[in-house]
Design a protein around this motif. Structure first.
Motif, PDB file in Angstrom:
ATOM      1  N   ASN A 165      19.775  61.827  77.199  1.00  0.00           N
ATOM      2  CA  ASN A 165      19.982  60.484  78.037  1.00  0.00           C
ATOM      3  C   ASN A 165      21.038  60.042  77.352  1.00  0.00           C
ATOM      4  O   ASN A 165      20.860  59.300  76.217  1.00  0.00           O
ATOM      5  N   PHE A 166      22.185  59.904  77.983  1.00  0.00           N
ATOM      6  CA  PHE A 166      23.289  59.160  77.379  1.00  0.00           C
ATOM      7  C   PHE A 166      23.500  57.715  77.935  1.00  0.00           C
ATOM      8  O   PHE A 166      23.444  57.722  79.054  1.00  0.00           O
ATOM      9  N   ASN A 167      24.036  56.910  76.986  1.00  0.00           N
ATOM     10  CA  ASN A 167      24.436  55.494  77.635  1.00  0.00           C
ATOM     11  C   ASN A 167      25.913  55.573  78.066  1.00  0.00           C
ATOM     12  O   ASN A 167      26.817  56.755  77.697  1.00  0.00           O
ATOM     13  N   VAL A 168      26.386  54.534  78.418  1.00  0.00           N
ATOM     14  CA  VAL A 168      27.839  54.388  78.784  1.00  0.00           C
ATOM     15  C   VAL A 168      28.932  54.572  77.994  1.00  0.00           C
ATOM     16  O   VAL A 168      30.090  55.155  78.008  1.00  0.00           O
ATOM     17  N   ASP A 169      28.372  54.504  76.565  1.00  0.00           N
ATOM     18  CA  ASP A 169      29.457  54.713  75.387  1.00  0.00           C
ATOM     19  C   ASP A 169      29.214  56.399  75.134  1.00  0.00           C
ATOM     20  O   ASP A 169      30.067  56.670  74.271  1.00  0.00           O
ATOM     21  N   GLY A 170      28.381  57.034  75.517  1.00  0.00           N
ATOM     22  CA  GLY A 170      28.473  58.276  75.418  1.00  0.00           C
ATOM     23  C   GLY A 170      27.346  58.663  74.362  1.00  0.00           C
ATOM     24  O   GLY A 170      27.489  59.833  73.676  1.00  0.00           O
ATOM     25  N   THR A 171      26.805  57.854  73.817  1.00  0.00           N
ATOM     26  CA  THR A 171      25.598  58.079  72.662  1.00  0.00           C
ATOM     27  C   THR A 171      24.356  58.217  73.259  1.00  0.00           C
ATOM     28  O   THR A 171      24.040  57.838  74.394  1.00  0.00           O
ATOM     29  N   VAL A 172      23.679  58.884  72.584  1.00  0.00           N
ATOM     30  CA  VAL A 172      22.087  59.260  73.042  1.00  0.00           C
ATOM     31  C   VAL A 172      21.138  57.724  72.841  1.00  0.00           C
ATOM     32  O   VAL A 172      21.406  57.116  71.951  1.00  0.00           O
ATOM     33  N   GLU A 173      20.806  57.484  74.130  1.00  0.00           N
ATOM     34  CA  GLU A 173      19.910  56.341  74.237  1.00  0.00           C
ATOM     35  C   GLU A 173      18.484  56.528  74.555  1.00  0.00           C
ATOM     36  O   GLU A 173      18.306  57.460  75.394  1.00  0.00           O
ATOM     37  N   PRO A 174      17.488  55.861  73.952  1.00  0.00           N
ATOM     38  CA  PRO A 174      16.037  56.271  73.978  1.00  0.00           C
ATOM     39  C   PRO A 174      15.880  55.948  75.310  1.00  0.00           C
ATOM     40  O   PRO A 174      16.253  54.805  76.008  1.00  0.00           O
ATOM     41  N   ILE A 175      14.846  56.843  75.928  1.00  0.00           N
ATOM     42  CA  ILE A 175      14.325  56.615  77.492  1.00  0.00           C
ATOM     43  C   ILE A 175      13.231  55.316  77.291  1.00  0.00           C
ATOM     44  O   ILE A 175      13.156  54.653  78.000  1.00  0.00           O
ATOM     45  N   ASN A 176      12.519  55.304  76.029  1.00  0.00           N
ATOM     46  CA  ASN A 176      11.489  54.360  76.030  1.00  0.00           C
ATOM     47  C   ASN A 176      11.068  54.440  74.500  1.00  0.00           C
ATOM     48  O   ASN A 176      10.440  55.252  73.870  1.00  0.00           O
ATOM     49  N   GLU A 177      11.835  53.568  73.802  1.00  0.00           N
ATOM     50  CA  GLU A 177      11.730  53.490  72.422  1.00  0.00           C
ATOM     51  C   GLU A 177      10.249  53.178  71.600  1.00  0.00           C
ATOM     52  O   GLU A 177      10.071  53.815  70.968  1.00  0.00           O
ATOM     53  N   VAL A 178       9.431  52.441  72.284  1.00  0.00           N
ATOM     54  CA  VAL A 178       8.115  52.290  71.986  1.00  0.00           C
ATOM     55  C   VAL A 178       7.432  53.648  71.921  1.00  0.00           C
ATOM     56  O   VAL A 178       6.734  53.750  70.940  1.00  0.00           O
ATOM     57  N   LEU A 179       7.513  54.042  72.996  1.00  0.00           N
ATOM     58  CA  LEU A 179       6.621  55.465  73.002  1.00  0.00           C
ATOM     59  C   LEU A 179       7.344  56.620  72.205  1.00  0.00           C
ATOM     60  O   LEU A 179       6.361  57.371  71.420  1.00  0.00           O
ATOM     61  N   TYR A 180       8.491  56.740  72.000  1.00  0.00           N
ATOM     62  CA  TYR A 180       9.220  57.405  71.067  1.00  0.00           C
ATOM     63  C   TYR A 180       8.672  57.137  69.884  1.00  0.00           C
ATOM     64  O   TYR A 180       8.276  58.093  69.118  1.00  0.00           O
ATOM     65  N   LYS A 181       8.659  56.143  69.096  1.00  0.00           N
ATOM     66  CA  LYS A 181       8.463  55.693  67.909  1.00  0.00           C
ATOM     67  C   LYS A 181       6.877  55.981  67.637  1.00  0.00           C
ATOM     68  O   LYS A 181       6.328  56.268  66.659  1.00  0.00           O
ATOM     69  N   THR A 182       6.081  55.458  68.444  1.00  0.00           N
ATOM     70  CA  THR A 182       4.682  55.940  68.541  1.00  0.00           C
ATOM     71  C   THR A 182       4.488  57.439  68.409  1.00  0.00           C
ATOM     72  O   THR A 182       3.244  57.985  67.707  1.00  0.00           O
TER      73      THR A 182
END
Length: 175
Positions: free
Chosen positions: A117-134
């Motif tokens: 999942n890339f953002n407009v800057d071309g870096t990977v962006e979490p889809i859901n940071e809370v679920l990712y960290k959990t």
């Protein structure tokens, strides 16, 4: 024939699991390595695809466990075995959640299953940071629990082999 399949499944899963855990523990303590992360994730995907076969076989052909007269030892054995079987399912799910929700996607040896999942800057962006960290927190925590349960399982096998001399290990090694 069924004993041979049981042995193959047991030792195959044991080897695969030790490699996955070994890579996981190593990569979290060293400099970031895309190769190790891809290997860990790919083997985790394979593990998660094969676990259904293991469970099916386990249900159809239950363990022939050593007879334990001591209620305390039976309880510990059952807790260890149940814990291992539960973690067989939970760990890959948490790992897939961790990878997927982090935005890094899920792949099997570079075959993309869930895209990054890339953002407009071309870096990977979490889809859901809370679920990712959990998921990441529990994946790391339960990896340690998994390692302890495996250690206890191996210790019990060695006790049965060298102290009880009941042939438990020999049955799992012979052809």
């Amino acid at each position: 024939m069924k004993d041979n399949i049981t042995r193959i499944l047991h030792w195959g899963f044991a080897c695969l699991l030790l490699v996955i855990l070994g890579i996981g523990f190593y990569m979290t303590r060293t400099e970031f390595s895309p190769f190790l992360y891809q290997m860990h994730k790919s083997l985790g995907v394979i593990f998660s695809l094969l676990i259904g076969i293991r469970l099916y076989w386990q249900i159809k052909h239950p363990w022939k466990l050593a007879t334990l007269k001591n209620k305390y030892e039976r309880t510990i054995r059952n807790v260890i075995h149940c814990g291992l079987m539960i973690l067989f399912f939970v760990m890959p799910i948490l790992g897939l959640m961790c990878s997927g929700f982090s935005g890094f996607g899920i792949s099997l040896f570079n075959l993309e299953i869930v895209p990054e999942n890339f953002n407009v800057d071309g870096t990977v962006e979490p889809i859901n940071e809370v679920l990712y960290k959990t998921a990441k927190f529990f994946h790391k925590l339960l990896a340690k629990v998994f390692a302890v349960l495996i250690f206890m399982h191996v210790a019990a096998v060695l006790k049965h082999h060298f102290i009880n001399k009941d042939g438990t290990l020999t049955k799992m090694l012979r052809n």
